[in-house]
Design an enzyme around this catalytic site. Structure first.
Site, PDB file in Angstrom:
ATOM      1  N   ASN A  65      -9.290  -8.118 -15.241  1.00  0.00           N
ATOM      2  CA  ASN A  65      -7.833  -8.101 -15.290  1.00  0.00           C
ATOM      3  C   ASN A  65      -7.204  -9.480 -15.476  1.00  0.00           C
ATOM      4  O   ASN A  65      -6.059  -9.582 -15.870  1.00  0.00           O
ATOM      5  CB  ASN A  65      -7.269  -7.442 -14.029  1.00  0.00           C
ATOM      6  CG  ASN A  65      -7.873  -7.997 -12.769  1.00  0.00           C
ATOM      7  OD1 ASN A  65      -9.101  -7.929 -12.568  1.00  0.00           O
ATOM      8  ND2 ASN A  65      -7.063  -8.557 -11.905  1.00  0.00           N
ATOM      9  N   HIS A 110      -0.535   3.522 -13.360  1.00  0.00           N
ATOM     10  CA  HIS A 110       0.535   2.590 -13.731  1.00  0.00           C
ATOM     11  C   HIS A 110       0.108   1.484 -14.686  1.00  0.00           C
ATOM     12  O   HIS A 110       0.938   0.710 -15.151  1.00  0.00           O
ATOM     13  CB  HIS A 110       1.226   2.017 -12.481  1.00  0.00           C
ATOM     14  CG  HIS A 110       0.443   0.996 -11.726  1.00  0.00           C
ATOM     15  ND1 HIS A 110       0.685  -0.349 -11.849  1.00  0.00           N
ATOM     16  CD2 HIS A 110      -0.562   1.112 -10.833  1.00  0.00           C
ATOM     17  CE1 HIS A 110      -0.144  -1.014 -11.041  1.00  0.00           C
ATOM     18  NE2 HIS A 110      -0.901  -0.153 -10.420  1.00  0.00           N
ATOM     19  N   THR A 127      -1.048  16.921   0.578  1.00  0.00           N
ATOM     20  CA  THR A 127      -0.340  17.600  -0.506  1.00  0.00           C
ATOM     21  C   THR A 127      -0.267  16.691  -1.729  1.00  0.00           C
ATOM     22  O   THR A 127       0.072  15.517  -1.616  1.00  0.00           O
ATOM     23  CB  THR A 127       1.067  17.997  -0.037  1.00  0.00           C
ATOM     24  OG1 THR A 127       0.921  18.788   1.139  1.00  0.00           O
ATOM     25  CG2 THR A 127       1.811  18.785  -1.111  1.00  0.00           C
ATOM     26  N   CYS A 173      -0.835 -17.330  -4.479  1.00  0.00           N
ATOM     27  CA  CYS A 173      -0.133 -18.270  -3.626  1.00  0.00           C
ATOM     28  C   CYS A 173      -0.360 -17.847  -2.179  1.00  0.00           C
ATOM     29  O   CYS A 173       0.171 -16.841  -1.727  1.00  0.00           O
ATOM     30  CB  CYS A 173       1.346 -18.249  -3.960  1.00  0.00           C
ATOM     31  SG  CYS A 173       2.203 -19.705  -3.392  1.00  0.00           S
TER      32      CYS A 173
HETATM   33  C1  LIG Z   1      -4.525  -2.892 -11.038  1.00  0.00           C
HETATM   34  C2  LIG Z   1      -5.981  -2.870 -10.784  1.00  0.00           C
HETATM   35  C3  LIG Z   1      -6.520  -2.180  -9.689  1.00  0.00           C
HETATM   36  C4  LIG Z   1      -5.640  -1.519  -8.663  1.00  0.00           C
HETATM   37  O1  LIG Z   1      -5.070  -0.331  -9.116  1.00  0.00           O
HETATM   38  P1  LIG Z   1      -3.838   0.278  -8.264  1.00  0.00           P
HETATM   39  O2  LIG Z   1      -3.567   1.585  -8.944  1.00  0.00           O
HETATM   40  O3  LIG Z   1      -2.726  -0.684  -8.377  1.00  0.00           O
HETATM   41  O4  LIG Z   1      -4.333   0.472  -6.882  1.00  0.00           O
HETATM   42  C5  LIG Z   1      -7.883  -2.163  -9.533  1.00  0.00           C
HETATM   43  N1  LIG Z   1      -8.685  -2.768 -10.406  1.00  0.00           N
HETATM   44  C6  LIG Z   1      -8.224  -3.431 -11.487  1.00  0.00           C
HETATM   45  C7  LIG Z   1      -9.167  -4.066 -12.421  1.00  0.00           C
HETATM   46  C8  LIG Z   1      -6.853  -3.505 -11.705  1.00  0.00           C
HETATM   47  O5  LIG Z   1      -6.395  -4.183 -12.750  1.00  0.00           O
END
Ligand SMILES: *Cc1c(COP(=O)(O)O)cnc(C)c1O
Length: 375
Positions: free
Chosen positions: A149, A199, A235, A322
């Site tokens: 990421n 997301h 749920t 940070c």
């Molecule tokens: C964003 C991310 C997560 C976390 O996912 P969430 O749905 O925000 O809990 C885990 N692993 C990687 C590589 C990500 O980029």
């Protein structure tokens, strides 16, 4: 007012308008509990099961292998904790993982699990030699992220899965960043378990899924009712699940059009490297996810650059956390060995299907000025 330029899609994405409209239309008119037996309940159940098929299809899995979770983090937590139930309590992961993996691994190591962290090379490619040297039957789970990421490096997942299997281990991958950008097929690539998140692919926040091969028996994540075949009670987040299913349905199209994002990324990288002095690209040049351009600028305080970019309406991310006022360089940049003058100056620009060349041109011009100013 200036237009907002959003270049932080590896953090989260704008919800697709079409998905948002469909979900809002549905939840406005129908709110039955999916476990109820009357019409509204059955309709909700149908939406969930349809989304399960859509998610399964997007990664080449069967629908009975998909469990909805609250996100990528929960999926990562859930699969890693399975190691506690295995006889050989050993986990192999890498130094490049998301904190959802690293902090779970740390918890496991405090609870009797032996954890080995594979090193990475300067481009962020996982080095498998430590795993190769292990005895067969020694390790129960190998977990390596599909693509990183922060620096976007893509791993050779098929090869790592094969190696894990040679050692008698289950292979898991955090594919949160890869989904929607790389053609994922769990059966082709020998992936036994995979985490994904809504997301990051233009669906809602707070929804994700864990794929687990039906050959593997997993213990429940949350005890309670019979939801998710008794493995994860509570749920269901029907709207979120629906949004994830719809986003997964669009994935084929998005991968077919991925060259548009790759071209923008390469245009951006080329211009930054040619027009700004004292900058390095972090991550692999070739094996790189379509939507991430990440750099380290020499003698730059990235949080200051980030704030100045924000003042110009441009949202990006700094590759450093940070912590209580002091800036800690990220574990990823440390793992790939970024030099001292560069490590505090990391900025990540991450794109989406909504990113335009005009936005990148404005960003390039603004960035050049800001880097000069903060040096
Ligand atoms: C964003 C991310 C997560 C976390 O996912 P969430 O749905 O925000 O809990 C885990 N692993 C990687 C590589 C990500 O980029």
């Amino acid at each position: 007012m200036k237009n907002k330029i959003y270049l932080d899609n590896a953090s989260t994405t704008k919800i697709d308008d079409d998905i948002l409209d469909k979900v809002i239309d549905y939840i406005r008119q129908s709110y039955g509990n999916p476990s109820s037996l009357y019409k509204d309940g059955k309709e909700a159940k149908k939406i969930i099961e349809n989304a399960r098929i859509q998610v399964a299809k997007a990664i080449g899995a069967k629908e009975n292998e998909i469990y909805f979770t609250s996100g990528g983090t929960e999926a990562d937590n859930w699969i890693l904790k399975q190691v506690l139930n295995s006889e050989k309590k050993a986990l192999v992961t890498s130094k490049l993982e998301h904190h959802a993996i690293l902090n779970t691994a740390e918890f496991l190591s405090k609870n009797g699990v032996s954890v080995k962290y594979l090193d990475v090379d300067k481009n962020g490619k996982v080095l498998s030699d430590k795993l190769e040297k292990m005895n067969s039957g020694e390790v129960s789970l190998v977990s390596i992220m599909y693509s990183n990421n922060e620096i976007g490096t893509i791993q050779d997942i098929k090869k790592l899965a094969e190696l894990a299997h040679e050692k008698g281990a289950i292979f898991h991958t955090d594919a949160v960043q890869a989904l929607g950008k790389i053609d994922i097929d769990v059966k082709r690539d020998g992936i036994d378990a995979l985490s994904l998140s809504g997301h990051k692919i233009h669906a809602f926040k707070g929804i994700g899924a864990l794929y687990v091969s039906d050959k593997i028996k997993i213990t429940p994540q949350i005890f309670g009712g019979e939801q998710e075949r008794g493995k994860r009670a509570s749920t269901e987040n029907v709207g979120g699940i629906m949004s994830l299913g719809l986003a997964c349905e669009k994935i084929n199209d998005e991968i077919e059009n991925i060259d548009k994002i790759i071209n923008l990324r390469d245009y951006f990288i080329k211009n930054v490297l040619e027009n700004i002095d004292g900058v390095i690209l972090t991550g692999d040049r070739v094996d790189r996810i379509a939507n991430i351009a990440s750099f380290c600028f020499k003698d730059v305080d990235s949080s200051l650059a980030l704030i100045l970019l924000d003042k110009e309406g441009i949202s990006v991310s700094a590759g450093s956390a940070c912590m209580s006022g002091s800036i800690e360089p990220s574990h990823v940049l440390q793992a790939i060995g970024v030099g001292n003058e560069y490590i505090k100056g990391s900025l990540r620009f991450s794109f989406s299907k909504y990113t335009t060349k005009e936005e990148l041109d404005i960003t390039l011009e603004t960035l050049k000025k800001i880097i000069q100013k903060v040096r």
